[in-house]
Design an enzyme around this catalytic site. Sequence first.
Site, PDB file in Angstrom:
ATOM      1  N   CYS A  19     -13.425 -30.864   0.034  1.00  0.00           N
ATOM      2  CA  CYS A  19     -13.092 -29.786   1.112  1.00  0.00           C
ATOM      3  C   CYS A  19     -11.444 -29.734   1.276  1.00  0.00           C
ATOM      4  O   CYS A  19     -11.066 -28.768   1.700  1.00  0.00           O
ATOM      5  CB  CYS A  19     -13.740 -30.175   2.667  1.00  0.00           C
ATOM      6  SG  CYS A  19     -13.459 -31.863   2.956  1.00  0.00           S
ATOM      7  N   HIS A  75     -14.048 -34.191   7.075  1.00  0.00           N
ATOM      8  CA  HIS A  75     -14.318 -32.710   6.742  1.00  0.00           C
ATOM      9  C   HIS A  75     -12.882 -32.073   6.893  1.00  0.00           C
ATOM     10  O   HIS A  75     -12.095 -32.786   7.752  1.00  0.00           O
ATOM     11  CB  HIS A  75     -15.421 -32.116   7.472  1.00  0.00           C
ATOM     12  CG  HIS A  75     -15.637 -30.704   7.143  1.00  0.00           C
ATOM     13  ND1 HIS A  75     -15.823 -30.386   5.768  1.00  0.00           N
ATOM     14  CD2 HIS A  75     -15.732 -29.506   7.819  1.00  0.00           C
ATOM     15  CE1 HIS A  75     -16.005 -28.983   5.569  1.00  0.00           C
ATOM     16  NE2 HIS A  75     -15.937 -28.401   6.916  1.00  0.00           N
ATOM     17  N   ASP A  92     -14.018 -22.226   7.677  1.00  0.00           N
ATOM     18  CA  ASP A  92     -14.613 -23.460   7.232  1.00  0.00           C
ATOM     19  C   ASP A  92     -15.570 -22.981   6.199  1.00  0.00           C
ATOM     20  O   ASP A  92     -16.669 -22.291   6.483  1.00  0.00           O
ATOM     21  CB  ASP A  92     -15.445 -24.109   8.306  1.00  0.00           C
ATOM     22  CG  ASP A  92     -16.270 -25.198   8.090  1.00  0.00           C
ATOM     23  OD1 ASP A  92     -16.288 -25.650   6.703  1.00  0.00           O
ATOM     24  OD2 ASP A  92     -17.010 -25.988   8.606  1.00  0.00           O
TER      25      ASP A  92
END
Length: 219
Positions: A19, A75, A92
């Site tokens: 990520c 994250h 996201d």
Amino acid sequence: MAATSTMDVSLFHHTPFYCEENVYLLCKKLCSDGIANSEGSDLFVAFISNDKKHIPLWNQKASQRADGVILWDYHVICIQTNQGGGLPLVWDLDSTLPFPSPLPSYVSETIRPSFQLFSDYNRLFRIVHAPIFLRCFASDRRHMKGSDGHWIEQPPPHQPIVAQDGTVHNLNEYFNISSSDATADVRTGSVKDALFTQKHGVVIKENQLEELFSQISLQ
């Protein structure tokens, strides 16, 4: 300029379990495509984690559950301020929510502050101004190699990200987030100064996220 409608998430690079690199490339694309300011001054990178490296987030594509909840060790997302006075937007790449989503709805649907959690699962946010992040961040992906040297998860096809100063790996400096580092009051000038000048940004608690971005928008 901030985007005002949803976009096709498939237009953006995404490698599962990477990520931080996905968001790095996302920021670059938002800048180059004119969706963000050319230097990324309206973008902020948010690392989400905590002392225990256990953070529950809802509506995540990687989840096997109907409610989309998953327990990440950390994250990374991008938050874009809206210079026109509109709501900040959350980008996201791992979310099933609209892309991007207004910050308040993202918080209510992904963070779910009304859901009572044990303290070990409370989420902390390290907020880094994107222009600083794009200059300073580096990852040689060592965190994704097992003790035998094999990949735990297959790496992205592009070359590892190297910082402007030649640093090859500092990912741990961003995702290691401690509650002792969290600021007490996001309304102080020193917090905003640190956000726009410090390599590692500022650390805040989950209930301060919307307040911080309301302060940023007042600039």
